[in-house]
Write a protein that holds these residues in place. Structure first.
Motif, PDB file in Angstrom:
ATOM      1  N   PHE A  39       0.843  -1.205   0.000  1.00  0.00           N
ATOM      2  CA  PHE A  39       0.000   0.000   0.000  1.00  0.00           C
ATOM      3  C   PHE A  39       0.873   1.247   0.000  1.00  0.00           C
ATOM      4  N   HIS A  40       1.866   1.291   0.887  1.00  0.00           N
ATOM      5  CA  HIS A  40       2.751   2.457   0.946  1.00  0.00           C
ATOM      6  C   HIS A  40       3.503   2.644  -0.361  1.00  0.00           C
ATOM      7  N   THR A  41       3.986   1.559  -0.930  1.00  0.00           N
ATOM      8  CA  THR A  41       4.712   1.629  -2.195  1.00  0.00           C
ATOM      9  C   THR A  41       3.806   2.159  -3.307  1.00  0.00           C
ATOM     10  N   ARG A  42       2.597   1.637  -3.367  1.00  0.00           N
ATOM     11  CA  ARG A  42       1.647   2.019  -4.427  1.00  0.00           C
ATOM     12  C   ARG A  42       1.180   3.458  -4.289  1.00  0.00           C
ATOM     13  N   THR A  43       0.924   3.903  -3.068  1.00  0.00           N
ATOM     14  CA  THR A  43       0.324   5.223  -2.863  1.00  0.00           C
ATOM     15  C   THR A  43       1.313   6.310  -2.489  1.00  0.00           C
ATOM     16  N   GLY A  44       2.507   5.909  -2.030  1.00  0.00           N
ATOM     17  CA  GLY A  44       3.469   6.895  -1.556  1.00  0.00           C
ATOM     18  C   GLY A  44       3.112   7.473  -0.195  1.00  0.00           C
ATOM     19  N   THR A  45       2.145   6.871   0.474  1.00  0.00           N
ATOM     20  CA  THR A  45       1.749   7.339   1.798  1.00  0.00           C
ATOM     21  C   THR A  45       2.904   7.125   2.778  1.00  0.00           C
ATOM     22  N   PRO A  46       3.283   8.145   3.508  1.00  0.00           N
ATOM     23  CA  PRO A  46       4.377   7.989   4.472  1.00  0.00           C
ATOM     24  C   PRO A  46       4.046   6.972   5.569  1.00  0.00           C
ATOM     25  N   CYS A  47       5.078   6.319   6.056  1.00  0.00           N
ATOM     26  CA  CYS A  47       4.961   5.367   7.150  1.00  0.00           C
ATOM     27  C   CYS A  47       5.785   5.897   8.320  1.00  0.00           C
ATOM     28  N   ILE A  48       5.175   5.890   9.496  1.00  0.00           N
ATOM     29  CA  ILE A  48       5.859   6.321  10.711  1.00  0.00           C
ATOM     30  C   ILE A  48       5.832   5.132  11.665  1.00  0.00           C
ATOM     31  N   PRO A  49       6.736   4.156  11.441  1.00  0.00           N
ATOM     32  CA  PRO A  49       6.673   2.923  12.223  1.00  0.00           C
ATOM     33  C   PRO A  49       7.156   3.085  13.655  1.00  0.00           C
ATOM     34  N   TYR A  50       6.438   2.418  14.559  1.00  0.00           N
ATOM     35  CA  TYR A  50       6.894   2.338  15.943  1.00  0.00           C
ATOM     36  C   TYR A  50       7.495   0.954  16.164  1.00  0.00           C
TER      37      TYR A  50
END
Length: 138
Positions: A39-50
């Motif tokens: 999903f992140h790869t496809r949309t470019g939505t940033p990820c803020i992983p904990y």
């Protein structure tokens, strides 16, 4: 008329979590898997992983330090030991700590990643600064 910002904050690190052994006590928090990363790869939505450093599993295991039993249950498996071996090899070749490598590797994705981590002593803070210096050189 401005578009707001958005990001997703899932539990994600280089370490895979053993089935049924996640040590995150909040059942409403999600563990990132292949579908989420796609999903992140496809949309470019940033990820803020904990838990982006797997609660220190890589660093403590590499250093031969005591790892808390719940962290061992969550992260000790063949896949993570193979990742650790790769990190140790790269650490030996580069002089960069295993923890800094594990943290900065997350940022090498086709989408923005801003890992959440913490330090509970000066040595851990030094490792975080080491990771920041690595990212600053890129």
């Amino acid at each position: 008329g401005l578009t707001g910002f958005s990001a997703v904050s899932d539990q994600w690190s280089l370490a895979s979590v053993n089935p049924g052994a996640n040590n995150n006590p909040d059942p409403t928090l999600a563990l990132a898997g292949e579908a989420e990363l796609e999903f992140h790869t496809r949309t470019g939505t940033p990820c803020i992983p904990y838990q982006s450093t797997a609660r220190g599993w890589f660093a403590k295991t590499a250093a031969g330090e005591r790892v808390a039993p719940d962290v061992t249950r969550a992260f000790d498996n063949a896949a993570n030991r193979a990742v650790l071996a790769g990190l140790q090899k790269l650490s030996h070749e580069s002089g960069v700590s295993v923890q800094a490598l594990a943290l900065t590797e997350l940022t090498h994705r086709p989408f923005p990643v801003l890992p959440i981590t913490s330090a509970s002593n000066d040595a851990q803070m030094d490792t975080l600064l080491e990771a920041l210096n690595l990212l600053d050189k890129e």
